[in-house]
Design an enzyme around this catalytic site. Structure first.
Site, short mmCIF file in Angstrom:
data_model
loop_
_atom_site.label_atom_id
_atom_site.label_comp_id
_atom_site.label_asym_id
_atom_site.label_seq_id
_atom_site.Cartn_x
_atom_site.Cartn_y
_atom_site.Cartn_z
N SER A 128 -136.89 -97.92 51.14
CA SER A 128 -137.10 -97.89 49.61
C SER A 128 -138.28 -98.68 49.22
O SER A 128 -138.86 -99.38 49.96
CB SER A 128 -135.93 -98.84 49.19
OG SER A 128 -136.12 -99.33 47.76
N TYR A 153 -130.88 -106.44 49.01
CA TYR A 153 -130.97 -104.96 49.14
C TYR A 153 -132.33 -104.51 49.87
O TYR A 153 -132.43 -103.92 50.92
CB TYR A 153 -130.95 -104.13 47.83
CG TYR A 153 -131.30 -102.78 47.97
CD1 TYR A 153 -130.55 -101.87 48.74
CD2 TYR A 153 -132.41 -102.25 47.28
CE1 TYR A 153 -130.97 -100.34 48.89
CE2 TYR A 153 -132.67 -100.68 47.36
CZ TYR A 153 -132.02 -99.88 48.06
OH TYR A 153 -132.43 -98.72 48.16
N1 LIG Z 1 -131.75 -93.23 44.53
C1 LIG Z 1 -132.97 -93.82 44.47
O1 LIG Z 1 -133.85 -93.94 43.55
C2 LIG Z 1 -133.51 -94.60 45.94
C3 LIG Z 1 -134.56 -95.29 46.02
C4 LIG Z 1 -134.90 -95.90 47.28
C5 LIG Z 1 -134.12 -95.61 48.39
N2 LIG Z 1 -132.94 -95.15 48.30
C6 LIG Z 1 -131.96 -94.67 49.23
O2 LIG Z 1 -131.90 -93.57 49.62
C7 LIG Z 1 -130.41 -93.52 50.01
C8 LIG Z 1 -129.50 -92.53 49.10
O3 LIG Z 1 -129.69 -92.89 47.81
P1 LIG Z 1 -128.77 -92.42 46.84
O4 LIG Z 1 -129.53 -92.64 45.62
O5 LIG Z 1 -128.32 -90.94 47.22
O6 LIG Z 1 -127.38 -93.20 46.82
P2 LIG Z 1 -125.78 -92.73 46.73
O7 LIG Z 1 -124.90 -94.16 46.36
O8 LIG Z 1 -125.64 -91.70 45.87
O9 LIG Z 1 -125.58 -92.16 48.31
C9 LIG Z 1 -125.03 -92.77 49.28
C10 LIG Z 1 -123.96 -92.18 49.73
O10 LIG Z 1 -123.37 -92.93 50.95
C11 LIG Z 1 -122.18 -93.30 51.26
N3 LIG Z 1 -121.79 -94.36 51.81
C12 LIG Z 1 -122.09 -95.65 51.39
N4 LIG Z 1 -121.59 -96.49 52.39
C13 LIG Z 1 -121.05 -95.90 53.25
C14 LIG Z 1 -120.39 -96.29 54.57
N5 LIG Z 1 -120.46 -97.48 54.86
N6 LIG Z 1 -119.97 -95.35 55.36
C15 LIG Z 1 -120.01 -93.87 54.80
N7 LIG Z 1 -120.43 -93.53 53.69
C16 LIG Z 1 -121.25 -94.55 52.91
C17 LIG Z 1 -121.85 -93.14 49.58
O11 LIG Z 1 -120.32 -92.94 49.27
C18 LIG Z 1 -122.62 -92.28 48.84
O12 LIG Z 1 -122.12 -90.94 48.71
C19 LIG Z 1 -129.80 -94.79 50.31
O13 LIG Z 1 -130.06 -95.41 51.57
C20 LIG Z 1 -130.67 -95.61 49.15
O14 LIG Z 1 -130.77 -96.93 49.48
C21 LIG Z 1 -132.46 -94.31 47.00
#
Ligand SMILES: NC(=O)c1ccc[n+]([C@@H]2O[C@H](COP(=O)([O-])OP(=O)(O)OC[C@H]3O[C@@H](n4cnc5c(N)ncnc54)[C@H](O)[C@@H]3O)[C@@H](O)[C@H]2O)c1
Length: 336
Positions: A128, A153
């Protein structure tokens, strides 16, 4: 990379990536426990778009379940793994820190072990922009030191990069960490600004604007993130022969380990983002100006030179195009 495990496949980025890989004719196993951090119906609806494709299978359990994770890697032979499941969100990490440890640390070790014993050819995982923490040198470069995170985080994401490095070093597993910068677009996350603002504005409620609006973000459209990830999957990292321990480059290594920024390479003012949303919705926002929130940073801005050089891609989508596509999706999805 024919058979890919995507963790977090019912999530915002995971769903979009899975769709794209399925279109390419790859076999995708999507792990997601559909937890209720935000509306699980949105996750089920994303998943429904994937399960229509016979090349997709959903597995539903918690990534922190060590035994079940080990089993998954014996059930399938994955060429590549894309780890997107995480407890996301900066602000929530002040409220429920343990959920970050369970998924982002315990779950991630389970992924690393699976890759180690499952003969996976490439592990790609979400890091991130928040790892840049207290850094103020802009744009943020993967070659800068990132040892000053300002939320648990961010620390958990930086920990992932370090944990991956040890597995690349010890077991020669190629790993690539992707530092995503504020991702937005259709099927987005309800806990993030664009979704929260849109919902509130349509309901005639005020929107909370932190740091009195003095925020800048490198807003990155979902399709650009997906394009970057897809290219990275097939770009297996190699050791950097010029890496030297007496002046260690934080962005590469002597072992097959890399990190990349995926951002729009554009620093937008938050108030401009709100203005674009107001134009798309045709609603003027009632603004509630508030101080900076703990754990947050005032600005993010990605240097994407390495991404361009290594995979030949630079995100392109402007916030005018991207926000309009989000609003169109939002209206259709919620039938407004
Ligand atoms: N969206 C952003 O702006 C952003 C920015 C930087 C980093 N990220 C990273 O990208 C990745 C995806 O982000 P996103 O926005 O799609 O988030 P999101 O929360 O929509 O997707 C994460 C998914 O993982 C599943 N999950 C969480 N914990 C779990 C577990 N213990 N076991 C099984 N499934 C589990 C959740 O149900 C969810 O559907 C994450 O690692 C997030 O930290 C996202």
């Amino acid at each position: 990379m024919k058979t890919i495990l995507i963790t977090g496949a019912a999530g915002f980025i995971g769903h979009a990536l899975a769709k794209r890989l399925l279109e390419q004719g790859r076999r995708v196993v999507g792990l997601d426990n559909l937890n209720d951090y935000y509306d699980p119906q949105l996750k089920r609806d994303r998943l429904a778009e994937l399960t229509v494709n016979p090349l997709f299978s959903h597995v539903n359990f918690d990534m922190a379940d060590r035994a079940r994770m080990a089993e998954l890697f014996t059930e399938y032979s994955f060429d590549g793994v894309v780890n997107l499941a995480a407890q996301a969100g900066v602000r929530y990490s002040l409220i429920n820190p343990h959920s970050y440890v369970d998924t982002n640390l315990v779950g991630f070790v389970n992924i690393l072990e699976g890759c180690r014993h499952g003969g996976v050819k490439h592990l790609v995982y979400a890091s991130s922009s928040s790892v840049y923490g207290a850094n103020t040198k802009m744009p943020f470069s993967v070659h800068d030191n990132v040892d000053h995170p300002v939320s648990l985080y961010a620390a958990s994401k930086k920990a992932n990069e370090l944990m991956a490095h040890t597995y690349s070093h010890l077991f020669n597993i190629p790993t690539t960490g992707l530092r995503f910068f504020t991702v937005y677009g259709p099927w987005g996350r309800p806990d993030m600004a664009l979704f929260l603002f849109t919902r509130a504005m349509i309901a005639g409620e005020p929107i909370n604007i932190f740091n009195h609006g003095n925020m800048e973000r490198d807003f990155t459209y979902i399709d650009d993130i997906v394009e970057g990830v897809v290219r990275v999957i097939d770009h297996v990292p190699e050791p950097n022969p010029n890496w030297q321990g007496d002046s260690p480059d934080p962005g590469t290594s002597y072992c097959p380990w890399r990190v990349f920024n995926i951002g729009n390479n554009n620093k937008e003012k938050l108030m401009r983002y709100v203005e674009v949303l107001e134009n798309c919705l045709g609603i003027e926002a009632k603004k509630n100006f508030l101080p900076m929130q703990d754990g947050d940073v005032p600005a993010t801005y990605a240097n994407v030179d390495d991404l361009i050089r290594e995979v030949g891609f630079k995100p392109q989508t402007t916030i005018e195009e991207g926000v309009q596509r989000f609003v169109d999706w939002y209206r259709a999805y919620y039938r407004i």
